[in-house]
Design a protein around this motif. Structure first.
Motif, PDB file in Angstrom:
ATOM      1  N   LEU A 305       0.831  -1.209   0.000  1.00 25.43           N
ATOM      2  CA  LEU A 305       0.000   0.000   0.000  1.00 25.43           C
ATOM      3  C   LEU A 305       0.868   1.263   0.000  1.00 25.43           C
ATOM      4  O   LEU A 305       0.581   2.226  -0.720  1.00 25.43           O
ATOM      5  N   ILE A 306       1.933   1.238   0.802  1.00 24.93           N
ATOM      6  CA  ILE A 306       2.813   2.405   0.877  1.00 24.93           C
ATOM      7  C   ILE A 306       3.595   2.577  -0.424  1.00 24.93           C
ATOM      8  O   ILE A 306       3.745   3.689  -0.938  1.00 24.93           O
ATOM      9  N   ILE A 307       4.084   1.482  -0.979  1.00 25.52           N
ATOM     10  CA  ILE A 307       4.800   1.556  -2.255  1.00 25.52           C
ATOM     11  C   ILE A 307       3.901   2.152  -3.337  1.00 25.52           C
ATOM     12  O   ILE A 307       4.309   3.038  -4.097  1.00 25.52           O
ATOM     13  N   ASP A 308       2.675   1.693  -3.392  1.00 30.75           N
ATOM     14  CA  ASP A 308       1.739   2.201  -4.411  1.00 30.75           C
ATOM     15  C   ASP A 308       1.454   3.685  -4.216  1.00 30.75           C
ATOM     16  O   ASP A 308       1.423   4.460  -5.185  1.00 30.75           O
ATOM     17  N   SER A 329      13.150  -4.844  -5.612  1.00 35.40           N
ATOM     18  CA  SER A 329      14.165  -5.770  -6.118  1.00 35.40           C
ATOM     19  C   SER A 329      14.792  -6.594  -5.008  1.00 35.40           C
ATOM     20  O   SER A 329      14.928  -7.819  -5.122  1.00 35.40           O
ATOM     21  N   LEU A 330      15.188  -5.941  -3.934  1.00 35.00           N
ATOM     22  CA  LEU A 330      15.855  -6.637  -2.835  1.00 35.00           C
ATOM     23  C   LEU A 330      14.961  -7.689  -2.184  1.00 35.00           C
ATOM     24  O   LEU A 330      15.425  -8.762  -1.785  1.00 35.00           O
ATOM     25  N   GLN A 331      13.685  -7.368  -2.087  1.00 35.43           N
ATOM     26  CA  GLN A 331      12.763  -8.293  -1.423  1.00 35.43           C
ATOM     27  C   GLN A 331      11.967  -9.126  -2.420  1.00 35.43           C
ATOM     28  O   GLN A 331      11.053  -9.844  -2.030  1.00 35.43           O
ATOM     29  N   ALA A 332      12.356  -9.043  -3.694  1.00 31.86           N
ATOM     30  CA  ALA A 332      11.715  -9.838  -4.748  1.00 31.86           C
ATOM     31  C   ALA A 332      10.192  -9.791  -4.638  1.00 31.86           C
ATOM     32  O   ALA A 332       9.512 -10.820  -4.557  1.00 31.86           O
ATOM     33  N   ILE A 333       9.655  -8.585  -4.633  1.00 31.66           N
ATOM     34  CA  ILE A 333       8.209  -8.401  -4.505  1.00 31.66           C
ATOM     35  C   ILE A 333       7.577  -8.591  -5.888  1.00 31.66           C
ATOM     36  O   ILE A 333       7.436  -7.640  -6.667  1.00 31.66           O
ATOM     37  N   ASN A 334       7.213  -9.803  -6.194  1.00 32.26           N
ATOM     38  CA  ASN A 334       6.718 -10.134  -7.531  1.00 32.26           C
ATOM     39  C   ASN A 334       5.465  -9.352  -7.911  1.00 32.26           C
ATOM     40  O   ASN A 334       5.231  -9.078  -9.093  1.00 32.26           O
ATOM     41  N   GLU A 335       4.641  -9.019  -6.888  1.00 31.57           N
ATOM     42  CA  GLU A 335       3.415  -8.266  -7.170  1.00 31.57           C
ATOM     43  C   GLU A 335       3.709  -6.892  -7.785  1.00 31.57           C
ATOM     44  O   GLU A 335       2.826  -6.281  -8.393  1.00 31.57           O
ATOM     45  N   SER A 354      18.774   3.592 -10.587  1.00 33.36           N
ATOM     46  CA  SER A 354      17.584   2.738 -10.540  1.00 33.36           C
ATOM     47  C   SER A 354      17.740   1.536 -11.463  1.00 33.36           C
ATOM     48  O   SER A 354      17.228   0.442 -11.174  1.00 33.36           O
ATOM     49  N   ARG A 355      18.447   1.714 -12.573  1.00 38.25           N
ATOM     50  CA  ARG A 355      18.637   0.607 -13.513  1.00 38.25           C
ATOM     51  C   ARG A 355      19.511  -0.489 -12.900  1.00 38.25           C
ATOM     52  O   ARG A 355      19.312  -1.674 -13.173  1.00 38.25           O
ATOM     53  N   ILE A 356      20.444  -0.078 -12.056  1.00 36.48           N
ATOM     54  CA  ILE A 356      21.250  -1.076 -11.351  1.00 36.48           C
ATOM     55  C   ILE A 356      20.373  -1.872 -10.397  1.00 36.48           C
ATOM     56  O   ILE A 356      20.420  -3.110 -10.371  1.00 36.48           O
ATOM     57  N   ALA A 357      19.555  -1.178  -9.613  1.00 41.85           N
ATOM     58  CA  ALA A 357      18.643  -1.880  -8.691  1.00 41.85           C
ATOM     59  C   ALA A 357      17.713  -2.796  -9.468  1.00 41.85           C
ATOM     60  O   ALA A 357      17.441  -3.930  -9.046  1.00 41.85           O
ATOM     61  N   ALA A 358      17.220  -2.327 -10.597  1.00 47.75           N
ATOM     62  CA  ALA A 358      16.304  -3.126 -11.417  1.00 47.75           C
ATOM     63  C   ALA A 358      16.986  -4.365 -11.978  1.00 47.75           C
ATOM     64  O   ALA A 358      16.374  -5.439 -12.061  1.00 47.75           O
ATOM     65  N   ALA A 359      18.246  -4.234 -12.359  1.00 47.33           N
ATOM     66  CA  ALA A 359      18.977  -5.392 -12.894  1.00 47.33           C
ATOM     67  C   ALA A 359      19.077  -6.495 -11.843  1.00 47.33           C
ATOM     68  O   ALA A 359      18.832  -7.680 -12.133  1.00 47.33           O
ATOM     69  N   TRP A 360      19.383  -6.117 -10.606  1.00 40.97           N
ATOM     70  CA  TRP A 360      19.423  -7.127  -9.542  1.00 40.97           C
ATOM     71  C   TRP A 360      18.026  -7.689  -9.288  1.00 40.97           C
ATOM     72  O   TRP A 360      17.873  -8.877  -8.965  1.00 40.97           O
ATOM     73  N   GLY A 361      16.998  -6.855  -9.449  1.00 44.44           N
ATOM     74  CA  GLY A 361      15.625  -7.326  -9.288  1.00 44.44           C
ATOM     75  C   GLY A 361      15.257  -8.350 -10.348  1.00 44.44           C
ATOM     76  O   GLY A 361      14.534  -9.314 -10.067  1.00 44.44           O
ATOM     77  N   CYS A 362      15.757  -8.173 -11.568  1.00 45.28           N
ATOM     78  CA  CYS A 362      15.502  -9.162 -12.629  1.00 45.28           C
ATOM     79  C   CYS A 362      16.060 -10.524 -12.232  1.00 45.28           C
ATOM     80  O   CYS A 362      15.444 -11.570 -12.493  1.00 45.28           O
ATOM     81  N   LEU A 363      17.222 -10.514 -11.594  1.00 45.96           N
ATOM     82  CA  LEU A 363      17.820 -11.767 -11.130  1.00 45.96           C
ATOM     83  C   LEU A 363      17.005 -12.362  -9.988  1.00 45.96           C
ATOM     84  O   LEU A 363      16.687 -13.560  -9.999  1.00 45.96           O
ATOM     85  N   ALA A 364      16.644 -11.539  -9.019  1.00 44.29           N
ATOM     86  CA  ALA A 364      15.919 -12.030  -7.845  1.00 44.29           C
ATOM     87  C   ALA A 364      14.552 -12.600  -8.203  1.00 44.29           C
ATOM     88  O   ALA A 364      14.088 -13.564  -7.584  1.00 44.29           O
ATOM     89  N   MET A 365      13.901 -12.020  -9.215  1.00 45.65           N
ATOM     90  CA  MET A 365      12.546 -12.444  -9.572  1.00 45.65           C
ATOM     91  C   MET A 365      12.497 -13.275 -10.854  1.00 45.65           C
ATOM     92  O   MET A 365      11.417 -13.626 -11.324  1.00 45.65           O
TER      93      MET A 365
END
Length: 398
Positions: A305-308, A329-335, A354-365
């Motif tokens: 809710l807070i993220i949204d 990305s860090l918490q692999a929040i698939n939703e 942000s693109r760096i964080a997103a790249a790690w998120g692609c791996l995590a998810m």
């Protein structure tokens, strides 16, 4: 190479920039276009644009708009990296415009051309300025490996201002191999004053002592600044090649988990929506990290809710954009994986982190549908931390 705020002048043509940069301010409807023009010409590569920047570096600083344009032109000459600018930059070291002097020192360093003993003396002469100017001079001499002035700089290592002393200790470490003084910079990484933390990160990168890498990993300072210093240590030739023994600490630094940083208690906010939002918008990145850490600690439903809510309100703010992307990305929040896809696709320079964080998120998810973009960034990204991140992610995804 595109720089952080190039998009602010991308609508200004070179022709228009040339027509206004030397014009008298009172003849222009928007005098601010003069210094915007200087930034625009810094991104050009034509001979005429260089000539106009050289002339702009000699503008009379009496007029405010000319003074700011002169500063911007001096800064732009460093980006051009043309040794033809050196006489103009050394000329700019004279006078009482501290900002122009500091920009000139920085530009001389960026050009990185051979300097004479006389040139070294001119740089050392500017050590008589205020603390911020002294720091700029010492940093320049450090980065260029200039041995002249050692005794003067040695006394600066005992200066009461940590910004001056830190730069001097970095100089002694890099140029003269005296790394003991760097021990004093480690406590400074958690100093209550943000500027002191940032300067310590910069100094550790300049010092060139690889044994200090781990200290950078969990420092509560902007990831991009820590990454710059870390890559100075592990990849000084800028080849995007990192020795195996440094891959783990560098990965942890770039994944940038707020919950593992050395955060002071006062930087972590209560887990209330407005408190988190305020922290994410704070000028001190330690408080930004504290807000992100509080957000990560919430139950999933409340967190979503807070993220949204924050996304709807502040997604265009590149700082908040980064922290939301990092948390997802860090918490692999698939939703909310769509936020990761959006962040990875951002091309404006301010969103590179942000693109760096997103790249790690692609791996995590396991976002395999993003491989094509990751491959493109691995081959073409201008910023080495982003390129290296994408290479690591692709290696682990294959």
């Amino acid at each position: 190479m595109p720089e952080r705020f190039d998009n602010l002048v991308e609508g200004l043509s070179e022709e228009r920039a040339l027509s206004v940069i030397l014009a008298k301010p009172e003849t222009l409807e928007r005098p601010v276009d003069k210094y915007m023009a200087a930034t625009r010409l810094g991104a050009s590569d034509t001979d005429i644009s260089l000539e106009y920047l050289l002339k702009a570096s000699e503008l009379d600083p009496e007029n405010l708009y000319d003074r700011i344009t002169r500063r911007k032109a001096i800064d732009a000459l460093g980006r051009r990296k043309n040794a033809k600018a050196l006489p103009y930059l050394f000329k700019a070291l004279k006078g009482d415009d501290e900002a122009a002097i500091i920009n000139a020192i920085d530009s001389i360093t960026k050009i990185d051309a051979p300097l004479s003993e006389e040139d070294h003396d001119k740089l050392l002469a500017t050590l008589t300025g205020e603390a911020i100017q002294q720091r700029a001079v010492i940093q320049a001499l450090c980065r260029m490996g200039v041995t002249k002035g050692e005794q003067t700089i040695r006394t600066k290592a005992k200066d009461g201002n940590p910004l001056v002393a830190g730069a001097a200790k970095a100089y002694l470490a890099r140029v003269h191999g005296e790394t003991k003084g760097l021990d004093d910079l480690i406590p400074q990484l958690t100093d209550p004053i943000a500027g002191r933390r940032r300067s310590a990160v910069i100094d550790l990168g300049d010092a060139g002592d690889i044994n200090r890498l781990e200290s950078l990993v969990n420092a509560p300072v902007s990831m991009s600044l820590r990454a710059k210093s870390a890559f100075q240590l592990v990849d000084p030739e800028k080849k995007c090649i990192v020795p195996d023994q440094f891959i783990d600490p560098l990965t942890r630094l770039l994944q940038d988990n707020p919950q593992t940083l050395r955060l002071r208690t006062e930087w972590i906010c209560p887990a209330a929506p407005i408190e988190i939002e305020n922290n994410l918008q704070h000028r001190d990145e330690a408080r930004q990290y504290g807000g992100a850490a509080s957000l990560m600690a919430l139950p999933t439903t409340e967190k979503l809710l807070i993220i949204d809510a924050i996304k709807d309100k502040l997604w265009s703010d590149y700082v908040t954009h980064y922290y939301l992307t990092a948390v997802v990305s860090l918490q692999a929040i698939n939703e909310r994986s769509h936020l990761v896809r959006l962040a990875l696709a951002e091309t404006i320079p301010q969103y590179t982190k942000s693109r760096i964080a997103a790249a790690w998120g692609c791996l995590a998810m396991g976002l395999d549908d993003q491989k094509h973009l990751l491959k493109d960034l691995a081959n073409t990204a201008a910023w080495i931390p982003l390129r290296w991140t994408c290479l690591q992610v692709l290696k682990k995804m294959s």
